[in-house]
Design an enzyme around this catalytic site. Structure first.
Site, PDB file in Angstrom:
ATOM      1  CB  CYS A 108      -2.452  -0.379   8.489  1.00  0.00           C
ATOM      2  SG  CYS A 108      -0.957   0.575   8.841  1.00  0.00           S
ATOM      3  N   GLY A 129       2.172  -6.036   7.197  1.00  0.00           N
ATOM      4  CA  GLY A 129       1.231  -6.682   6.285  1.00  0.00           C
ATOM      5  C   GLY A 129       0.037  -7.215   7.045  1.00  0.00           C
ATOM      6  CD  GLU A 157       1.849  -1.597  10.978  1.00  0.00           C
ATOM      7  OE1 GLU A 157       0.643  -1.892  11.125  1.00  0.00           O
ATOM      8  OE2 GLU A 157       2.291  -1.092   9.944  1.00  0.00           O
ATOM      9  CD  GLU A 189       8.366  -1.397  11.763  1.00  0.00           C
ATOM     10  OE1 GLU A 189       7.859  -0.499  11.064  1.00  0.00           O
ATOM     11  OE2 GLU A 189       8.617  -2.524  11.332  1.00  0.00           O
ATOM     12  CG  ASN A 219      -0.274  -0.105   2.520  1.00  0.00           C
ATOM     13  OD1 ASN A 219       0.727  -0.797   2.669  1.00  0.00           O
ATOM     14  ND2 ASN A 219      -0.804   0.600   3.506  1.00  0.00           N
TER      15      ASN A 219
END
Length: 480
Positions: A282, A226, A248, A461, A150
């Site tokens: 997301c 993902g 994540e 992260e 994305n």
């Protein structure tokens, strides 16, 4: 027909098995490139190249590694227009978004971690007058980075920049759905003189390339962004090998709008948080909850704004909404619209394939869709759609909307709109989310930790968290 190539040991190479995958342009549904159909043998080649490069790269002073990251950033900046156009064609997103968000943020990722590595420090703890303890942090060695489709370059560089900054060598798998800017990045790395093997990019399918990376005994860590399903499979394979994992994953984020909000700001930002990047982020907020006194006014205004969004050719100026990334994803999103109707939802606007004339007549376009009348526990409101589909629901009390907001298996992000400072703090602290925005959305400080709870992932992260993830601590205790 352009051919994307792997980047292994400083060379641009096809897959060892000779296979290729078709890469269609989402806006036209026509194949315009081929991608290596790599497998475990290509991953092995990349790991060997990274392992050879690691001793020298790890021994390179942090200031030198910092300068190399800046050279990569400058190389991308000098070709920004080419990168942005490639990202737009590859993903279907508007060129304006790729030019102003995706590629500039990718440049910033390199620049931020180039600065951060020169400021990173060890910890020291004096045990009274008995001993001095200090902590050293060493790079892990060969690490794996798996990034999604994305925000292809944006999220790929978000992972590889801190890994390289700390002295690791990287084997990365870009999404096979959107490989083009990773290929351009490989060319930049060659041009600026990144030592061979420090960064390796292996293109291909997840079950072949991603699985081989997760299983490989010489890859010490996996950083993955993902789907939750794929993340669970990576964890199942990698955990018994005691790899470090940062996962994540998905989100079904609530956007809670109290009646005392700044109406105009909440409206404009809700439009963006619902449909930015065709809803394929997301962090989007597809579950919109509006306090009842404001509900009708807000709903009518949001419907009007949503209808005004221009769905069109991603390469044309003025396009607000581009194409969805692939035929399977297009089918999935429209399938959820049908499900919403079955679950009693009323389509306020959108809900169909968008017809874009000209070269894009066969592209995978979906109208921005707003739905009301859905129960908070229905599948449409519980499962990640990842498209331009949002639901809107009225609420009465703080406790009621809190229960709805926390009701999904996900816990990545949330937005809260209120002028009441006490309520903002109270409500934010009770949300089951790794990230909470108050009176804003997608405002990111790269120094802060990023990640979710529940099925949205493990690990963080960003900032020092990313630098720590890609290192192994060693405590030294010296008796005084």
């Amino acid at each position: 027909m352009e051919k994307v190539l792997n980047y292994i040991g400083g060379e641009l190479l096809p897959a060892r098995g000779g296979g290729w995958l078709d890469k269609p342009e989402p806006a036209t549904a026509e194949t315009y490139a081929h991608v290596p159909d790599s497998d475990a043998s290509d991953v092995q080649h990349a790991v060997e190249a990274a392992a050879r490069a690691f001793p020298a790269w790890a021994a390179t002073p942090a200031t030198e590694r910092s300068r190399m990251l800046r050279r990569i950033a400058d190389g991308i900046r000098s070709r920004l227009d080419a990168f942005a156009r490639a990202e737009s064609i590859d993903t279907g997103k508007p060129l304006s978004v790729a030019s102003t968000v995706d590629i500039p943020r990718s440049i910033l990722n390199f620049e931020f971690f180039a600065d951060a590595v020169t400021q990173f420090s060890s910890e020291a703890h004096q045990t009274d007058d008995v001993a001095l303890n200090y902590t050293l942090r060493a790079p892990l060695g060969v690490v794996g980075c798996i990034s999604p489709w994305n925000l292809p370059l944006y999220l790929l560089t978000w992972k590889i920049a801190p890994a390289l900054a700390m002295g690791n060598c990287v084997v990365a798998k870009p999404s096979e759905v959107t490989p083009m800017t990773a290929y351009l990045l490989a060319q930049v790395c060659r041009d600026v003189g990144l030592p061979p093997g420090v960064l390796n990019l292996v293109h291909g399918l997840g079950p072949k390339v991603g699985a081989a990376m997760s299983e490989h005994p010489d890859i010490s860590a996996i950083s993955f962004t993902g789907s939750t399903r794929t993340g669970a499979e990576i964890a199942r394979v990698a955990a018994p090998a005691f790899k470090k994992l940062s996962l994540e994953m998905g989100g079904k984020n609530p956007n809670v709008i109290f009646a005392d909000c700044d109406f105009d700001e909440a409206l404009a930002t809700t439009l963006r948080s619902s449909f930015a990047n065709q809803g394929q982020i997301c962090l989007c907020g597809p579950r919109i909850f509006v306090q009842r006194p404001l509900y009708e006014r807000f709903k009518e205004a949001l419907v009007t704004r949503t209808r005004a969004l221009k769905v069109g050719d991603p390469l044309e100026a003025g396009t607000d909404q581009g194409a969805l990334v692939s035929q399977p994803h297009f089918d999935k999103v429209l399938g959820y619209v049908s499900l919403a109707k079955q679950e009693g939802g009323r389509i306020l606007t959108g809900g169909q394939r968008a017809n874009v004339p000209g070269r894009c007549r066969n592209g995978w376009f979906v109208e921005p869709t707003l739905i009301e009348g859905l129960d908070a526990g229905c599948r449409t409101n519980q499962e990640e759609i990842f498209g331009p589909v949002a639901s809107i629901t009225p609420f009465d009390s703080e406790d009621e909307v809190l229960a709805w907001a926390n009701s999904t298996r996900y816990g990545l992000a949330a937005s809260v709109w209120t002028q009441d400072v006490k309520r903002a703090h109270r409500f934010a602290s009770r949300l089951h989310s790794g990230i909470v925005w108050v009176n804003t959305w997608m405002l990111r400080d790269l120094r802060t930790p990023f990640g979710g709870v529940k099925d949205s992932g493990v690990g963080r992260e960003g900032g020092w968290d990313a630098l720590r993830f890609f290192t192994e601590p060693k405590n030294v205790c010296i008796k005084l």
